[in-house]
Write an enzyme that holds these catalytic residues in place. Structure first.
Site, PDB file in Angstrom:
ATOM      1  N   CYS A 123      -7.420 -20.160  -9.422  1.00 28.42           N
ATOM      2  CA  CYS A 123      -6.642 -19.760 -10.605  1.00 28.42           C
ATOM      3  C   CYS A 123      -6.675 -20.811 -11.710  1.00 28.42           C
ATOM      4  O   CYS A 123      -6.207 -20.562 -12.816  1.00 28.42           O
ATOM      5  CB  CYS A 123      -5.202 -19.473 -10.207  1.00 28.42           C
ATOM      6  SG  CYS A 123      -5.066 -18.323  -8.853  1.00 28.42           S
ATOM      7  N   HIS A 261      -0.440 -20.727 -15.823  1.00 25.01           N
ATOM      8  CA  HIS A 261      -1.002 -19.687 -14.953  1.00 25.01           C
ATOM      9  C   HIS A 261       0.126 -18.763 -14.489  1.00 25.01           C
ATOM     10  O   HIS A 261       1.155 -19.213 -13.987  1.00 25.01           O
ATOM     11  CB  HIS A 261      -1.694 -20.354 -13.762  1.00 25.01           C
ATOM     12  CG  HIS A 261      -2.020 -19.401 -12.670  1.00 25.01           C
ATOM     13  ND1 HIS A 261      -2.605 -18.171 -12.907  1.00 25.01           N
ATOM     14  CD2 HIS A 261      -1.824 -19.463 -11.321  1.00 25.01           C
ATOM     15  CE1 HIS A 261      -2.757 -17.531 -11.771  1.00 25.01           C
ATOM     16  NE2 HIS A 261      -2.292 -18.293 -10.790  1.00 25.01           N
ATOM     17  N   ASN A 291      -0.301 -11.705 -10.743  1.00 21.95           N
ATOM     18  CA  ASN A 291      -1.187 -12.867 -10.724  1.00 21.95           C
ATOM     19  C   ASN A 291      -2.641 -12.380 -10.828  1.00 21.95           C
ATOM     20  O   ASN A 291      -3.162 -11.786  -9.892  1.00 21.95           O
ATOM     21  CB  ASN A 291      -0.953 -13.634  -9.422  1.00 21.95           C
ATOM     22  CG  ASN A 291      -1.838 -14.865  -9.295  1.00 21.95           C
ATOM     23  OD1 ASN A 291      -2.798 -15.043 -10.044  1.00 21.95           O
ATOM     24  ND2 ASN A 291      -1.519 -15.711  -8.334  1.00 21.95           N
TER      25      ASN A 291
HETATM   26  O1  UT7 Z   1      -2.352 -18.401  -7.960  1.00 20.74           O
HETATM   27  C1  UT7 Z   1      -1.798 -19.096  -6.897  1.00 20.74           C
HETATM   28  C2  UT7 Z   1      -1.417 -18.067  -5.889  1.00 20.74           C
HETATM   29  N1  UT7 Z   1      -0.271 -18.234  -5.125  1.00 20.74           N
HETATM   30  C3  UT7 Z   1       0.988 -18.448  -5.535  1.00 20.74           C
HETATM   31  O2  UT7 Z   1       1.327 -18.798  -6.614  1.00 20.74           O
HETATM   32  C4  UT7 Z   1       2.002 -18.197  -4.485  1.00 20.74           C
HETATM   33  C5  UT7 Z   1       3.014 -19.286  -4.341  1.00 20.74           C
HETATM   34  N2  UT7 Z   1       4.057 -18.851  -3.425  1.00 20.74           N
HETATM   35  C6  UT7 Z   1       4.972 -17.923  -3.786  1.00 20.74           C
HETATM   36  O3  UT7 Z   1       4.972 -17.422  -4.891  1.00 20.74           O
HETATM   37  C7  UT7 Z   1       6.056 -17.595  -2.791  1.00 20.74           C
HETATM   38  O4  UT7 Z   1       5.946 -18.433  -1.673  1.00 20.74           O
HETATM   39  C8  UT7 Z   1       6.024 -16.098  -2.328  1.00 20.74           C
HETATM   40  C9  UT7 Z   1       6.401 -15.187  -3.461  1.00 20.74           C
HETATM   41  C10 UT7 Z   1       4.650 -15.738  -1.789  1.00 20.74           C
HETATM   42  C11 UT7 Z   1       7.046 -15.905  -1.221  1.00 20.74           C
HETATM   43  O5  UT7 Z   1       8.334 -16.246  -1.689  1.00 20.74           O
HETATM   44  P1  UT7 Z   1       9.271 -17.221  -0.842  1.00 20.74           P
HETATM   45  O6  UT7 Z   1      10.550 -17.324  -1.569  1.00 20.74           O
HETATM   46  O7  UT7 Z   1       8.491 -18.479  -0.586  1.00 20.74           O
HETATM   47  O8  UT7 Z   1       9.481 -16.392   0.474  1.00 20.74           O
HETATM   48  P2  UT7 Z   1       9.209 -16.837   1.979  1.00 20.74           P
HETATM   49  O9  UT7 Z   1       7.739 -16.789   2.272  1.00 20.74           O
HETATM   50  O10 UT7 Z   1       9.962 -18.102   2.255  1.00 20.74           O
HETATM   51  O11 UT7 Z   1       9.905 -15.647   2.764  1.00 20.74           O
HETATM   52  C12 UT7 Z   1      11.328 -15.445   2.723  1.00 20.74           C
HETATM   53  C13 UT7 Z   1      11.645 -14.151   3.437  1.00 20.74           C
HETATM   54  C14 UT7 Z   1      10.962 -14.012   4.801  1.00 20.74           C
HETATM   55  O12 UT7 Z   1      11.863 -13.356   5.670  1.00 20.74           O
HETATM   56  P3  UT7 Z   1      12.703 -14.196   6.763  1.00 20.74           P
HETATM   57  O13 UT7 Z   1      11.681 -14.865   7.599  1.00 20.74           O
HETATM   58  O14 UT7 Z   1      13.525 -15.167   5.950  1.00 20.74           O
HETATM   59  O15 UT7 Z   1      13.509 -13.140   7.436  1.00 20.74           O
HETATM   60  C15 UT7 Z   1       9.805 -13.096   4.522  1.00 20.74           C
HETATM   61  O16 UT7 Z   1       9.406 -12.365   5.679  1.00 20.74           O
HETATM   62  O17 UT7 Z   1      11.196 -13.027   2.664  1.00 20.74           O
HETATM   63  C16 UT7 Z   1      10.383 -12.167   3.475  1.00 20.74           C
HETATM   64  N3  UT7 Z   1       9.366 -11.536   2.648  1.00 20.74           N
HETATM   65  C17 UT7 Z   1       9.565 -10.390   1.992  1.00 20.74           C
HETATM   66  N4  UT7 Z   1      10.610  -9.534   1.949  1.00 20.74           N
HETATM   67  C18 UT7 Z   1      10.496  -8.440   1.181  1.00 20.74           C
HETATM   68  C19 UT7 Z   1       8.122 -12.010   2.349  1.00 20.74           C
HETATM   69  N5  UT7 Z   1       7.512 -11.144   1.516  1.00 20.74           N
HETATM   70  C20 UT7 Z   1       8.379 -10.144   1.276  1.00 20.74           C
HETATM   71  C21 UT7 Z   1       8.314  -8.969   0.507  1.00 20.74           C
HETATM   72  N6  UT7 Z   1       9.387  -8.153   0.474  1.00 20.74           N
HETATM   73  N7  UT7 Z   1       7.221  -8.650  -0.225  1.00 20.74           N
END
Ligand code: UT7
Length: 345
Positions: A123, A261, A291
């Site tokens: 990216c 980005h 994204n």
């Molecule tokens: O261009 C570069 C590309 N990448 C990025 O920029 C990504 C960088 N990372 C992020 O943007 C974030 O880490 C995400 C948006 C991918 C995830 O957000 P987060 O606040 O870090 O969530 P998490 O992975 O810590 O997950 C928190 C909870 C989990 O549930 P439990 O284990 O707490 O019960 C996940 O299973 O949210 C759950 N979860 C969802 N729930 C509903 C993960 N994805 C989803 C979803 N809908 N789509």
């Protein structure tokens, strides 16, 4: 790599003269995603700021989107396709492993005299591409370089993985960099580019390359350690920008518009707060396009120009991060032709 040219003017400066973008028509909303994976609009909006994204048609590849954007950008820069010296496509979702996506775009738009190559920096591709364009022009090896970020990420997205499928969208955007007049062109003031050691497995498509030429089912999709990438992104964007501005002896208050980005609104807002960027100097459209990787910064720039948020002469701070893991920032003045882009400013 920190490149700063305070006081040392090259024989000629590279000038960013034109912008453009192309987005596929099909819209995938959060409500659509709710129907295919266990997620909900509230979670997606609060964690990412994304409400919808665009999806390319089955027959569309990165080169098709890039060609549309290129056809828009070149006339805005007053350049016929056959007069273009270099065409560079920035993509993580190339048409093929080889030949380059840029070679296909040359054929599509009639860039019959251009050297062509792809550049892969995830990216951060657009910022890396601008640095290459600037170096080619200022070394005297090219008079015009078209830099287009083009991605069809949805074709490499696993729509059973809710942690990634909500993020990505398709699109293309780019910029034309040409040799400017020595006395009047400000051009690129500097770049800060880098790579995080041991970051290469944090965000990738594992299958289809030399390490896994015949991927097992599922390995053709994007894999990401979301939390680690999030941590990296917030740190890298702030550090890179701070380092660059310090080296340029500039204050963030001197910047007219910051475009980061468009990965996640939380990441951008966190970085903007740490850097002291006021809301009215920040342009985001991640809510509508998600994204789009290397295309996200130029898509946002082109839109900002179109709606009058970017004006001729504005000083831009562009900052990205992505697969690699890579980061990059640059400060550049937007210097459209008097009768081209400036008309819309
Ligand atoms: O261009 C570069 C590309 N990448 C990025 O920029 C990504 C960088 N990372 C992020 O943007 C974030 O880490 C995400 C948006 C991918 C995830 O957000 P987060 O606040 O870090 O969530 P998490 O992975 O810590 O997950 C928190 C909870 C989990 O549930 P439990 O284990 O707490 O019960 C996940 O299973 O949210 C759950 N979860 C969802 N729930 C509903 C993960 N994805 C989803 C979803 N809908 N789509």
């Amino acid at each position: 790599m920190l490149v700063v040219r305070n006081g040392r003017r090259p024989p000629r400066r590279a000038r960013l003269v034109a912008l453009g973008s192309h987005l596929p028509d099909r819209v995938l909303t959060n409500a659509d995603l709710e129907r295919i994976v266990d997620t909900n609009d509230e979670w997606i909006v609060s964690r990412t700021g994304i409400r919808e994204r665009r999806v390319s048609a089955d027959h569309e590849a990165a080169s098709d989107l890039a060609a549309h954007a290129a056809r828009q950008i070149l006339p805005r820069g007053g350049l016929a396709p056959e007069d273009l010296d270099v065409l560079m496509v920035l993509t993580a979702t190339a048409d093929y492993l080889f030949p380059s996506t840029s070679s296909a775009v040359c054929g599509m738009i009639g860039a019959t005299n251009a050297a062509s190559f792809d550049l892969m920096a995830g990216c951060t591709g657009f910022v890396y591409g601008l640095q290459q364009a600037c170096a080619l022009v200022e070394s005297g090896q090219a008079r015009s370089v078209l830099v287009v970020g083009a991605e069809v990420l949805t074709k490499f997205t696993d729509y059973t993985d809710r942690s990634t499928c909500i993020l990505f969208g398709d699109g293309a955007g780019g910029a034309l960099v040409v040799a400017g007049e020595e006395e009047t062109t400000t051009g690129f003031l500097g770049f800060d580019l880098g790579t995080e050691p041991k970051g290469s497995e944090m965000l990738r498509i594992p299958g289809g390359g030399g390490r896994m030429p015949r991927p097992a089912p599922g390995h053709q999709f994007i894999e990401m350690n979301g939390r680690e990438v999030f941590r990296f992104a917030t740190r890298a964007m702030v550090d890179s920008t701070t380092r660059l501005l310090a080296a340029l002896e500039m204050d963030v208050a001197e910047i007219d518009l910051v475009v980061a980005h468009q990965a996640n609104l939380r990441i951008i807002e966190h970085a903007a707060k740490r850097l002291g960027v006021p809301e009215d100097r920040l342009y985001n459209n991640v809510d509508r396009f998600g994204n789009t990787s290397s295309a996200s910064i130029p898509i946002a720039l082109a839109e900002a120009r179109e709606i009058g948020r970017l004006h001729a002469g504005d000083l831009l701070l562009l900052v990205g991060f992505g697969a690699g893991l890579t980061w990059g920032s640059t400060v550049v003045r937007y210097e459209p032709l008097a009768d081209g882009e400036a008309g819309a400013a």
